[in-house]
Design a protein around this motif. Structure first.
Motif, PDB file in Angstrom:
ATOM      1  N   PHE A   1     -33.550  -5.509  30.557  1.00 43.00           N
ATOM      2  CA  PHE A   1     -32.395  -6.090  31.242  1.00 43.00           C
ATOM      3  C   PHE A   1     -32.224  -7.576  30.911  1.00 43.00           C
ATOM      4  O   PHE A   1     -31.274  -8.200  31.369  1.00 43.00           O
ATOM      5  CB  PHE A   1     -32.514  -5.882  32.749  1.00 43.00           C
ATOM      6  N   GLY A   2     -33.158  -8.141  30.127  1.00 38.91           N
ATOM      7  CA  GLY A   2     -32.994  -9.514  29.641  1.00 38.91           C
ATOM      8  C   GLY A   2     -33.813 -10.562  30.340  1.00 38.91           C
ATOM      9  O   GLY A   2     -33.710 -11.751  30.015  1.00 38.91           O
TER      10      GLY A   2
ATOM     11  N   ASN B   1     -31.264 -16.165  26.051  1.00 38.89           N
ATOM     12  CA  ASN B   1     -29.982 -15.456  26.081  1.00 38.89           C
ATOM     13  C   ASN B   1     -29.069 -15.810  24.913  1.00 38.89           C
ATOM     14  O   ASN B   1     -27.959 -15.298  24.817  1.00 38.89           O
ATOM     15  CB  ASN B   1     -29.241 -15.718  27.403  1.00 38.89           C
TER      16      ASN B   1
ATOM     17  N   GLN C   1     -29.394 -15.330  33.068  1.00 38.48           N
ATOM     18  CA  GLN C   1     -30.075 -14.065  32.798  1.00 38.48           C
ATOM     19  C   GLN C   1     -29.770 -13.032  33.874  1.00 38.48           C
ATOM     20  O   GLN C   1     -29.482 -11.867  33.584  1.00 38.48           O
ATOM     21  CB  GLN C   1     -31.588 -14.284  32.739  1.00 38.48           C
TER      22      GLN C   1
ATOM     23  N   ASN D   1     -26.247 -11.595  33.609  1.00 39.96           N
ATOM     24  CA  ASN D   1     -26.069 -10.652  32.504  1.00 39.96           C
ATOM     25  C   ASN D   1     -26.845  -9.364  32.715  1.00 39.96           C
ATOM     26  O   ASN D   1     -26.445  -8.295  32.223  1.00 39.96           O
ATOM     27  CB  ASN D   1     -26.500 -11.301  31.187  1.00 39.96           C
ATOM     28  N   ALA D   2     -27.937  -9.447  33.454  1.00 38.08           N
ATOM     29  CA  ALA D   2     -28.693  -8.232  33.772  1.00 38.08           C
ATOM     30  C   ALA D   2     -27.877  -7.309  34.668  1.00 38.08           C
ATOM     31  O   ALA D   2     -27.814  -6.092  34.449  1.00 38.08           O
ATOM     32  CB  ALA D   2     -30.012  -8.602  34.448  1.00 38.08           C
TER      33      ALA D   2
ATOM     34  N   VAL E   1     -25.133  -5.288  32.982  1.00 36.87           N
ATOM     35  CA  VAL E   1     -25.498  -4.031  32.320  1.00 36.87           C
ATOM     36  C   VAL E   1     -24.963  -2.844  33.114  1.00 36.87           C
ATOM     37  O   VAL E   1     -24.462  -1.864  32.542  1.00 36.87           O
ATOM     38  CB  VAL E   1     -27.030  -3.932  32.152  1.00 36.87           C
TER      39      VAL E   1
ATOM     40  N   LYS F   1     -26.003  -3.749  27.467  1.00 39.44           N
ATOM     41  CA  LYS F   1     -26.229  -5.189  27.621  1.00 39.44           C
ATOM     42  C   LYS F   1     -25.491  -5.913  26.509  1.00 39.44           C
ATOM     43  O   LYS F   1     -25.797  -5.747  25.329  1.00 39.44           O
ATOM     44  CB  LYS F   1     -27.721  -5.504  27.568  1.00 39.44           C
TER      45      LYS F   1
ATOM     46  N   VAL G   1     -29.151  -0.129  27.329  1.00 39.71           N
ATOM     47  CA  VAL G   1     -30.363  -0.236  28.138  1.00 39.71           C
ATOM     48  C   VAL G   1     -30.624   1.065  28.888  1.00 39.71           C
ATOM     49  O   VAL G   1     -31.744   1.565  28.935  1.00 39.71           O
ATOM     50  CB  VAL G   1     -30.243  -1.410  29.128  1.00 39.71           C
TER      51      VAL G   1
END
Length: 600
Positions: free
Chosen positions: A400-401, A406, A444, A447-448, A451, A458, A486
């Motif tokens: 998930f990052g 990033n 982060q 952006n997670a 998803v 992602k 993901v």
């Protein structure tokens, strides 16, 4: 014999002798002059002319202008404006004698308010120059009384002042060198995020540093001869190269959204007595960052901005229960559970000698996996994750990052901290299931959550939209990295459904009228000033609208009065979401009809 005639003859003889002697001397002198003239003209003339020309030849730097930074709509956030550095020649200043103004001199003279200057040398130059530069004449006089031929008198002078100096008839004594001053149009808006430049115009912080190579132009030059008045002698330019200005950068940031988000953050920090807050707005479909804000009020370009990393970029924290989204996604993706699976959940549990508790005391509850997320049960996540190995727990958090660069490239940005599973102790291996024992930053985290909004994909984030060179050629900038899957689409759909139930759970406090929202709250204990777990982070991340995702909004508050993220950061997120729906005229949501049961 006549005595008188004899005397006269002797006199004429002496006179003739003297005359001849003088003639010889004059002849010799004339010959020497002719020889010297011939030597100058025929032998050394060329070299002496070259030396004279060389003494008058100067190289003038043509300063390139630094590129502009603009928001996504072309509003200027930072730009360089024409300014001049005023230079004095101390040697020439000390030899200066003012010219008295008469009818014959016209304007080529020196006076102050119609009166004679009343001094000579550096003092006279200082008296003429001080009113124009708004400086003390004594201070200027001291600067012009030194040695050498170059002294900086004042920087960042406007073109209007430069024109006034040109009318003082001080050519060769005082002149102007073109420079640029960096102007930030919006005060504290994006202050630390924009950063600033040093005295040489080099980016030293924030976006100014991140994009310094792109924004920086290439200086040019001219080589020519100058007269005694310091002005170029026409026709003497021997070499030149035009300056090439730096490229302009257009960000994905929307000025209006950024301004509103910063305002809401400051108001919310005051409302909840929070020392600071962070917020991110991301376009779900493109990965573009529309707002990256914190509550700190720092003037862009100031010394503070040059020394401070934007909190929205540099601050890391445990995400708390928002991390349950990642582990729930992993459980379903691995086939260990479905969101509708049923569990009996007590308010505490002991595993391998470690006891874990929910935030509230309760009896044995009958919750589905979706219900565990809705109720944000730590105990429920441990029970549901029993068959999920430590390696699998780590892999999904990382997918998930979390704990990764990033690709945006901000100076001072922290990737957070996620230890590999072989370094986890008996407690950490379970606390990671509910968003503790690792850290992330707001970018982060946003952006997670994206998803889930992007049906399990992602996408890379982007903050630089276009770059336009000095000739006006514009190039769209692609995000760093590629989109990666993901989790499967049907897995993302189940998690989105459960997140919408979370939002419904908080609907009394957090709602956007007319729009469905999928969200997750988080609250995590963090180290306070005393080094103990005496502070908290409250965060909330929302997908809006849930039925047609357009935006991800994440809000993080430090030590808010009111506790849980859903009750503090949640309402702030909703306020931002409401603004986005209105600004972008997003169609209202359709009614929700497919909710996965949260109890059984």
């Amino acid at each position: 014999m006549n005595p008188f005639r004899s005397t006269s003859a002797r006199f004429h003889k002496k006179l003739l002798t003297k005359t001849m002697a003088i003639g010889v001397i004059l002849a010799l002198m004339g010959t020497a002059c002719l020889i010297q003239l011939a030597n100058v003209q025929l032998v050394n003339g060329k070299s002496m002319a070259q030396a004279a020309a060389q003494s008058r030849t100067i190289t003038v730097t043509l300063k390139a202008s630094r590129g502009k930074i603009m928001d996504t709509n072309g509003s200027i956030l930072a730009q360089s404006v024409e300014r001049y550095t005023i230079i004095g020649n101390p040697e020439e200043a000390q030899a200066f004698t003012p010219t008295t103004c008469t009818k014959q001199t016209g304007d080529n003279c020196h006076q102050i308010d119609g009166k004679p200057v009343g001094a000579t040398g550096a003092a006279a130059v200082a008296r003429l120059l001080a009113p124009v530069l708004d400086m003390d004449a004594t201070e200027l006089g001291a600067m012009l009384s030194g040695t050498g031929q170059y002294a900086v008198l004042k920087k960042d002078v406007t073109p209007a002042v430069k024109r006034k100096i040109s009318k003082l008839n001080l050519g060769g004594i005082v002149y102007a060198e073109l420079s640029n001053e960096r102007i930030y149009s919006n005060g504290t808006l994006m202050g630390a995020l924009l950063g600033g430049v040093d005295s040489e115009g080099k980016g030293v912080a924030g976006i100014e540093q991140m994009e310094n190579k792109t924004l920086t132009g290439e200086d040019g030059y001219q080589v020519y001869q100058q007269g005694n008045n310091g002005v170029e002698i026409p026709g003497t330019m021997t070499e030149s190269k035009d300056a090439v200005n730096g490229s302009d950068i257009t960000l994905t940031i929307d000025h209006d959204v950024q301004w509103y988000v910063e305002k809401v953050l400051r108001d919310s920090c005051e409302k909840y007595s929070s020392p600071w807050g962070i917020a991110v707005v991301q376009d779900t479909q493109t990965g573009d960052i529309l707002a990256l804000a914190d509550s700190d009020e720092i003037e862009a370009g100031s010394d503070q901005a040059k020394l401070t990393v934007s909190r929205a970029v540099g601050e890391t924290f445990e995400p708390g229960s928002i991390g349950k989204v990642f582990t729930m996604s992993g459980m379903i993706q691995l086939g260990l559970h479905q969101a509708s699976d049923k569990f009996t959940v007590p308010d505490h549990i002991t595993v391998n000698g470690q006891t874990y508790s929910d935030a509230t005391t309760h009896g044995d509850e009958h919750w589905t996996l979706a219900g565990i997320l809705e109720q944000s049960s730590n105990v429920g996540m441990i029970i549901a994750g029993e068959k999920m190995s430590n390696e699998q727990r780590y892999d999904f958090i990382r997918k998930f990052g979390v704990g990764q660069d990033n690709g945006l490239g901000f100076p001072g940005e922290s990737d957070g901290l996620l230890y590999s599973s072989d370094q986890w102790d008996l407690r950490t291996q379970n606390t990671v299931l509910f968003g503790q024992a690792y850290t992330t930053n707001a970018l982060q985290l946003t952006n997670a959550v994206a998803v889930i909004a992007n049906k399990g994909v992602k996408k890379p984030q982007r903050i630089i939209k276009t770059i336009s060179d000095a000739e006006g050629h514009s190039e769209e900038q692609k995000p760093e990295g590629e989109a990666t899957r993901v989790i499967d689409e049907q897995v993302a759909s189940q998690v989105m459904n459960a997140m919408e139930s979370v939002s419904d759970h908080y609907s009394q406090f957090v709602k956007v009228d007319g729009y469905r929202v999928a969200a997750k709250s988080g609250t995590a204990e963090v180290a306070g000033a005393d080094g103990r777990l005496s502070s908290i982070i409250s965060d909330y991340s929302a997908i809006i609208p849930a039925d047609n995702p357009r935006f991800i909004v994440t809000v993080v508050l430090k030590d808010p009065q009111g506790g849980f993220g859903g009750l503090t950061a949640g309402p702030v997120t909703a306020e931002i979401g409401e603004f986005l729906m209105q600004k972008y005229e997003v169609p209202a949501s359709s009614p929700r009809t497919d909710a996965i049961p949260v109890t059984w």
